[in-house]
Design an enzyme around this catalytic site. Structure first.
Site, PDB file in Angstrom:
ATOM      1  N   ARG A 151     -12.881  -4.208  -6.730  1.00 39.52           N
ATOM      2  CA  ARG A 151     -12.623  -5.010  -5.520  1.00 39.52           C
ATOM      3  C   ARG A 151     -13.922  -5.383  -4.836  1.00 39.52           C
ATOM      4  O   ARG A 151     -14.808  -4.545  -4.672  1.00 39.52           O
ATOM      5  CB  ARG A 151     -11.825  -4.189  -4.491  1.00 39.52           C
ATOM      6  CG  ARG A 151     -10.414  -3.966  -4.792  1.00 39.52           C
ATOM      7  CD  ARG A 151      -9.647  -3.577  -3.520  1.00 39.52           C
ATOM      8  NE  ARG A 151     -10.222  -2.463  -2.762  1.00 39.52           N
ATOM      9  CZ  ARG A 151      -9.651  -1.939  -1.684  1.00 39.52           C
ATOM     10  NH1 ARG A 151      -8.513  -2.442  -1.232  1.00 39.52           N
ATOM     11  NH2 ARG A 151     -10.208  -0.933  -1.044  1.00 39.52           N
ATOM     12  N   ASP A 177       2.302  -5.806   7.844  1.00 40.73           N
ATOM     13  CA  ASP A 177       1.093  -5.003   7.888  1.00 40.73           C
ATOM     14  C   ASP A 177      -0.090  -5.953   7.679  1.00 40.73           C
ATOM     15  O   ASP A 177      -0.177  -6.635   6.648  1.00 40.73           O
ATOM     16  CB  ASP A 177       1.135  -3.929   6.793  1.00 40.73           C
ATOM     17  CG  ASP A 177      -0.002  -2.937   6.939  1.00 40.73           C
ATOM     18  OD1 ASP A 177      -1.091  -3.347   7.387  1.00 40.73           O
ATOM     19  OD2 ASP A 177       0.188  -1.759   6.588  1.00 40.73           O
ATOM     20  N   PHE A 197       0.863  -1.186   0.000  1.00 38.31           N
ATOM     21  CA  PHE A 197       0.000   0.000   0.000  1.00 38.31           C
ATOM     22  C   PHE A 197       0.898   1.235   0.000  1.00 38.31           C
ATOM     23  O   PHE A 197       1.852   1.296   0.783  1.00 38.31           O
ATOM     24  CB  PHE A 197      -0.879  -0.031   1.253  1.00 38.31           C
ATOM     25  CG  PHE A 197      -1.965   0.987   1.265  1.00 38.31           C
ATOM     26  CD1 PHE A 197      -3.114   0.820   0.496  1.00 38.31           C
ATOM     27  CD2 PHE A 197      -1.858   2.128   2.048  1.00 38.31           C
ATOM     28  CE1 PHE A 197      -4.133   1.763   0.518  1.00 38.31           C
ATOM     29  CE2 PHE A 197      -2.870   3.073   2.071  1.00 38.31           C
ATOM     30  CZ  PHE A 197      -4.011   2.894   1.305  1.00 38.31           C
ATOM     31  N   TYR A 236     -10.580  -0.561  11.288  1.00 33.63           N
ATOM     32  CA  TYR A 236     -11.814  -0.112  10.622  1.00 33.63           C
ATOM     33  C   TYR A 236     -12.149  -0.908   9.367  1.00 33.63           C
ATOM     34  O   TYR A 236     -13.158  -0.664   8.735  1.00 33.63           O
ATOM     35  CB  TYR A 236     -11.737   1.390  10.277  1.00 33.63           C
ATOM     36  CG  TYR A 236     -10.522   1.793   9.476  1.00 33.63           C
ATOM     37  CD1 TYR A 236     -10.467   1.593   8.107  1.00 33.63           C
ATOM     38  CD2 TYR A 236      -9.420   2.377  10.097  1.00 33.63           C
ATOM     39  CE1 TYR A 236      -9.343   1.949   7.375  1.00 33.63           C
ATOM     40  CE2 TYR A 236      -8.299   2.733   9.383  1.00 33.63           C
ATOM     41  CZ  TYR A 236      -8.268   2.517   8.019  1.00 33.63           C
ATOM     42  OH  TYR A 236      -7.155   2.864   7.305  1.00 33.63           O
ATOM     43  N   LYS A 237     -11.290  -1.877   8.993  1.00 33.11           N
ATOM     44  CA  LYS A 237     -11.601  -2.719   7.829  1.00 33.11           C
ATOM     45  C   LYS A 237     -12.379  -3.944   8.315  1.00 33.11           C
ATOM     46  O   LYS A 237     -13.540  -3.820   8.659  1.00 33.11           O
ATOM     47  CB  LYS A 237     -10.315  -3.061   7.082  1.00 33.11           C
ATOM     48  CG  LYS A 237      -9.737  -1.814   6.382  1.00 33.11           C
ATOM     49  CD  LYS A 237      -8.367  -1.996   5.766  1.00 33.11           C
ATOM     50  CE  LYS A 237      -7.907  -0.674   5.143  1.00 33.11           C
ATOM     51  NZ  LYS A 237      -6.458  -0.630   4.909  1.00 33.11           N
TER      52      LYS A 237
HETATM   53  C1  LIG Z   1      -5.867   0.722   4.724  1.00 31.60           C
HETATM   54  C2  LIG Z   1      -4.376   0.693   4.744  1.00 31.60           C
HETATM   55  C3  LIG Z   1      -3.631   1.756   5.271  1.00 31.60           C
HETATM   56  C4  LIG Z   1      -4.307   3.001   5.744  1.00 31.60           C
HETATM   57  O1  LIG Z   1      -3.548   3.670   6.708  1.00 31.60           O
HETATM   58  P1  LIG Z   1      -4.224   4.769   7.644  1.00 31.60           P
HETATM   59  O2  LIG Z   1      -3.089   5.449   8.294  1.00 31.60           O
HETATM   60  O3  LIG Z   1      -5.131   4.046   8.591  1.00 31.60           O
HETATM   61  O4  LIG Z   1      -5.023   5.684   6.768  1.00 31.60           O
HETATM   62  C5  LIG Z   1      -2.244   1.611   5.327  1.00 31.60           C
HETATM   63  N1  LIG Z   1      -1.637   0.501   4.870  1.00 31.60           N
HETATM   64  C6  LIG Z   1      -2.330  -0.534   4.351  1.00 31.60           C
HETATM   65  C7  LIG Z   1      -1.618  -1.749   3.869  1.00 31.60           C
HETATM   66  C8  LIG Z   1      -3.718  -0.453   4.248  1.00 31.60           C
HETATM   67  O5  LIG Z   1      -4.406  -1.455   3.696  1.00 31.60           O
END
Ligand SMILES: *Cc1c(COP(=O)(O)O)cnc(C)c1O
Length: 398
Positions: free
Chosen positions: A357, A185, A114, A210-211
């Protein structure tokens, strides 16, 4: 199967007529959260005021809720704490891991990661200077790229676009054999399938709530530090609540005991209360049941879409071991197709450049939802109803 998924589905408040296939981006609202927030706001904040930090146990919430998440990711009690956002937690874990491997300068990651994770690593590398570098390779090339120069391997287990999943145990073994530490992660893993941080020998892990864990927009992230590293891991973000004695107000920083040192500042109590209530749903869920049912539902969706929509190409690996809990398809007009789907009540999302997705989680998705979503998608593709100007105007958030 001992988990009653009809019962978990009843615990969510979903709008009538909506099939929600985007829990991989923002989980829906569990019924218990509404009531809990009401209590926390009126009975705790409203009446206790500042006394709530002691009387309502607010100050212990990051570690108490962290322990509930620890169970879901196979972590030892006392090894997970909540706070901040995932991007911050990525930085924190990475900075500590890099410092624990002096003499090496390479952070290895992959191009499927990400972007925020890569941006945070890039920012850390710039702050550190001294020849530190972020190296990214294709996801398939990660294993081969691990060598004696790597200080830290930083990976997201499940690719946010394709749903491809890394082999965590295998990559940890290889990294450790070469003297590298690993930061995982778990954004698309926690609550998506069983994770075994302790069993697999993970060093550090981070993830969001939150996911798949349904804590609501802006819910706090978590960080895991293996017990064997907790005394050696120095916090780069040395905030007062990670201090050994925050209320001594010493002028010098001394890291707190164990995982507590990964706290930074004041915890978001309302969001933690929402998460705490959202986690109640998980008390009756066996993660092996969840995984088995998620794969069956995914396979059902893939089969239905492939049979009816030849223009869509599966982007998710077919092999069960190599995928997370989402199914992705490619199409050059993916954005417009997704907007047309959303207009019909089937909510998934789009990721540039061409990915549609669909998050599939048995907590609130069943066979009837899968069949209906696939049928609506098939009708949109057959009739070409996505090909309208209103479906092609990109909103700020995709
Ligand atoms: C959703 C997601 C994020 C989002 O990070 P936030 O700081 O919570 O906005 C970061 N890394 C990955 C791999 C994600 O899937």
């Amino acid at each position: 199967m001992s988990t009653d998924f009809a019962a978990t589905k009843r615990q969510f408040l979903l709008p009538q007529g909506v099939i929600y296939l985007d829990g991989n981006s923002l989980g829906p609202l569990p019924r218990g959260v509404e009531q809990r927030l009401q209590t926390t706001v009126t009975a705790e904040w409203g009446r206790m005021l500042i006394r709530g930090w002691n009387a309502a146990g607010w100050m212990e919430m990051p570690a108490r809720v962290g322990n509930r998440i620890a169970r879901l990711v196979g972590a030892e009690p006392g090894s997970v704490v909540m706070g901040d956002t995932l991007s911050i937690k990525v930085y924190q874990a990475l900075a500590s891991a890099v410092e624990m491997n002096p003499g090496r300068r390479v952070i290895l990651s992959d191009t499927g990661n990400f972007p925020s994770d890569l941006y945070m690593a890039d920012g850390l590398v710039r702050t550190l200077g001294q020849g530190y570098a972020l190296r990214t390779v294709a996801p398939e090339a990660v294993e081969e790229a691990i060598d004696g120069t790597v200080a830290v391997l930083m990976l997201t287990e499940v690719d946010y676009r394709t749903g491809r999943r890394h082999d965590m145990a295998r990559l940890i073994r290889k990294a450790h054999a070469h003297g590298a530490l690993v930061v995982w992660d778990l954004a698309h893993s926690a609550g998506a399938f069983p994770v075994h941080l302790a069993r697999d020998g993970a060093d550090f892990a981070v993830g969001c709530s939150y996911k798949y864990l349904n804590s609501g927009p802006g819910g706090p992230a978590f960080i895991y530090v293996a017990p064997r590293h907790q005394d050696a891991a120095r916090p780069a973000l040395s905030g007062w609540l990670g201090h050994a004695a925050p209320f001594a107000f010493d002028l010098d920083y001394r890291p707190g005991q164990g995982i507590e040192r990964m706290r930074v500042g004041t915890p978001p109590i309302l969001q933690l209360a929402a998460l705490d209530a959202a986690l109640d749903v998980w008390d009756a869920v066996d993660l092996n049941d969840l995984r088995a049912r998620a794969l069956a539902l995914q396979d059902r969706f893939i089969a239905a879409v492939e049979a009816a929509c030849p223009a869509l190409t599966l982007a998710t690996p077919r092999d069960h071991e190599s995928r997370g809990s989402q199914v992705s398809f490619r199409h050059p007009e993916g954005y417009a197709i997704m907007q047309a789907l959303i207009a019909e009540g089937v909510i998934g999302d789009f990721r540039a450049p061409d990915i549609l997705r669909f998050g599939v989680t048995p907590l609130y998705i069943d066979e009837a939802d899968i069949d209906r979503a696939a049928a609506i998608l098939a009708a949109i593709m057959a009739k070409g109803t996505w090909d309208r100007p209103e479906f092609k105007t990109r909103a700020g958030v995709t």
